[in-house]
Enzyme design. Structure first.
Site, PDB file in Angstrom:
ATOM      1  N   ASP A   1       0.852  -1.194   0.000  1.00 19.89           N
ATOM      2  CA  ASP A   1       0.000   0.000   0.000  1.00 19.89           C
ATOM      3  C   ASP A   1       0.891   1.249   0.000  1.00 19.89           C
ATOM      4  OD1 ASP A   1      -1.981   1.863   0.423  1.00 19.89           O
ATOM      5  OD2 ASP A   1      -2.636   1.049   2.363  1.00 19.89           O
TER       6      ASP A   1
ATOM      7  N   LYS B   1       0.820   3.921  -2.014  1.00 20.66           N
ATOM      8  CA  LYS B   1       0.161   5.200  -2.352  1.00 20.66           C
ATOM      9  C   LYS B   1       1.132   6.168  -3.019  1.00 20.66           C
ATOM     10  CE  LYS B   1      -3.522   5.069   1.139  1.00 20.66           C
ATOM     11  NZ  LYS B   1      -3.131   3.949   2.014  1.00 20.66           N
TER      12      LYS B   1
ATOM     13  N   ASP C   1       3.725  10.904  -7.082  1.00 22.42           N
ATOM     14  CA  ASP C   1       4.665  11.859  -7.673  1.00 22.42           C
ATOM     15  C   ASP C   1       4.619  11.769  -9.199  1.00 22.42           C
ATOM     16  OD1 ASP C   1       6.800  13.740  -7.865  1.00 22.42           O
ATOM     17  OD2 ASP C   1       7.648  12.976  -5.992  1.00 22.42           O
TER      18      ASP C   1
HETATM   19  O1  6AU Z   1      -8.699  -1.217   9.336  1.00 22.65           O
HETATM   20  P1  6AU Z   1      -7.671  -0.168   9.698  1.00 22.65           P
HETATM   21  O2  6AU Z   1      -8.291   1.194   9.908  1.00 22.65           O
HETATM   22  O3  6AU Z   1      -6.790  -0.570  10.828  1.00 22.65           O
HETATM   23  O4  6AU Z   1      -6.668  -0.075   8.449  1.00 22.65           O
HETATM   24  C1  6AU Z   1      -7.078   0.359   7.189  1.00 22.65           C
HETATM   25  C2  6AU Z   1      -5.921   0.215   6.209  1.00 22.65           C
HETATM   26  C3  6AU Z   1      -4.696   1.065   6.524  1.00 22.65           C
HETATM   27  C4  6AU Z   1      -4.807   2.263   5.596  1.00 22.65           C
HETATM   28  O5  6AU Z   1      -3.521   2.734   5.183  1.00 22.65           O
HETATM   29  C5  6AU Z   1      -5.582   1.698   4.404  1.00 22.65           C
HETATM   30  O6  6AU Z   1      -6.364   0.615   4.903  1.00 22.65           O
HETATM   31  N1  6AU Z   1      -6.495   2.650   3.717  1.00 22.65           N
HETATM   32  C6  6AU Z   1      -6.431   2.856   2.308  1.00 22.65           C
HETATM   33  C7  6AU Z   1      -5.731   1.993   1.376  1.00 22.65           C
HETATM   34  C8  6AU Z   1      -5.804   0.570   1.481  1.00 22.65           C
HETATM   35  O7  6AU Z   1      -5.191   2.429   0.392  1.00 22.65           O
HETATM   36  C9  6AU Z   1      -7.181   3.870   1.721  1.00 22.65           C
HETATM   37  C10 6AU Z   1      -8.131   4.552   2.477  1.00 22.65           C
HETATM   38  O8  6AU Z   1      -8.878   5.372   1.955  1.00 22.65           O
HETATM   39  N2  6AU Z   1      -8.257   4.252   3.812  1.00 22.65           N
HETATM   40  C11 6AU Z   1      -7.473   3.327   4.433  1.00 22.65           C
HETATM   41  O9  6AU Z   1      -7.668   3.097   5.631  1.00 22.65           O
HETATM   42  O10 6AU Z   1      -3.538   0.308   6.221  1.00 22.65           O
END
Ligand code: 6AU
EC number: 4.1.1.23
Length: 264
Positions: A93, A95, A98
């Protein structure tokens, strides 16, 4: 209504262009899981032990390798071995955000060499279409797949409206490499089929005090047409038994998918 919503993952696999996307959908049907676990722990041993326990229940393990204190190539070798043992795909992940030339270097080189081991990665679309082109030059020849962040689960996200719309257009244009989206819902009226992966999933709590917003698997899969649930702290958070929770989320995700297929 998008008729593809009522098709099994294995049927939809035929309609996707990217070989990794096809393989992922086939694996989901075979393992009967649309659960991806976000393993946001900060040391190698903890991550590998957790992944070995929950591997049987997931289709994708999602990493943030830049938070690992003792990251090294041995971690990658062990994680890759676990992905073969339990049969899941690895999603870093990262993200990326750039210009095309810079992301090519970030994806292929440096400490992490993400393209050499991560089956899937993701990027923001804020820099313009060049980010997709740059990542594709590195990832496509290696058989990798890209997810575009079309929406975010956090409160106040700016990824909405025309930003989201333009992101969908780039995915259509680059559907050889873009396998789908990070988003809270399936997008209607797209020419090609894509895999929708939704973070911000929780069965017990609604938020984390830092803007994260949780919805249930039922809400995102049945009501909003998403395909894969991404669950982090709901599975490995304080006081939880990760094996019990992984099975619980796996079941909730799969039941929701079955309910959607049945058209109820
Ligand atoms: O269930 P959580 O909240 O402990 O973790 C959610 C995971 C984290 C975030 O970096 C990721 O999902 N995430 C992402 C991703 C996957 O790209 C996008 C987003 O909009 N929200 C989010 O939480 O590792």
């Amino acid at each position: 209504m998008d008729a593809r919503l009522n098709h099994k993952f294995s049927q939809r696999a035929n309609g996707l262009k990217n070989p990794l996307a096809k393989a992922l959908l086939a694996l989901m049907e075979e393992k009967q899981t649309n659960l991806s676990v976000a393993v946001d722990l900060t040391n190698k041993a903890d991550i590998l032990a957790l992944v070995d326990k929950i591997g049987p229940f997931v289709c994708v393990i999602k990493t943030h390798v830049d938070v690992i204190e003792d990251f090294d190539q041995d971690f990658i070798q062990q994680l890759t071995a676990l992905s073969e043992k339990h049969r899941f795909y690895i999603f870093e992940d990262r993200k990326f955000a750039d210009i095309g030339n810079t992301v090519k270097l970030q994806y292929s080189s440096g400490v992490y060499k993400i393209a050499s081991w991560a089956h899937i990665t993701n990027c923001h679309t804020v820099p313009g279409e060049g980010i997709v082109q740059g990542l594709k030059e590195v990832g496509l020849p290696l058989g990798r797949g890209l997810l575009l962040l079309a929406e975010m689960s956090s409160k106040g996200s700016l990824a909405t409206g025309s930003y989201t719309q333009t992101t969908l257009e780039w995915a259509e244009k680059h559907n050889d490499f873009c396998i789908g989206f990070i988003a809270g819902r399936r997008f209607p009226n797209l020419q090609h089929d894509f895999i929708t992966m939704s973070p911000g999933i929780g069965l017990d709590v609604k938020g984390d005090g830092l803007g994260q917003q949780y919805r249930t698997p039922h809400e995102v899969i049945v009501n909003c047409g998403s395909d894969i649930i991404i669950v982090g702290r709901g599975i490995y958070g304080a006081g939880r038994d990760p094996v019990v929770e992984a099975q619980r989320y796996k079941q909730a995700g799969w039941n929701a998918y079955q309910e959607r297929l049945s058209g109820k």
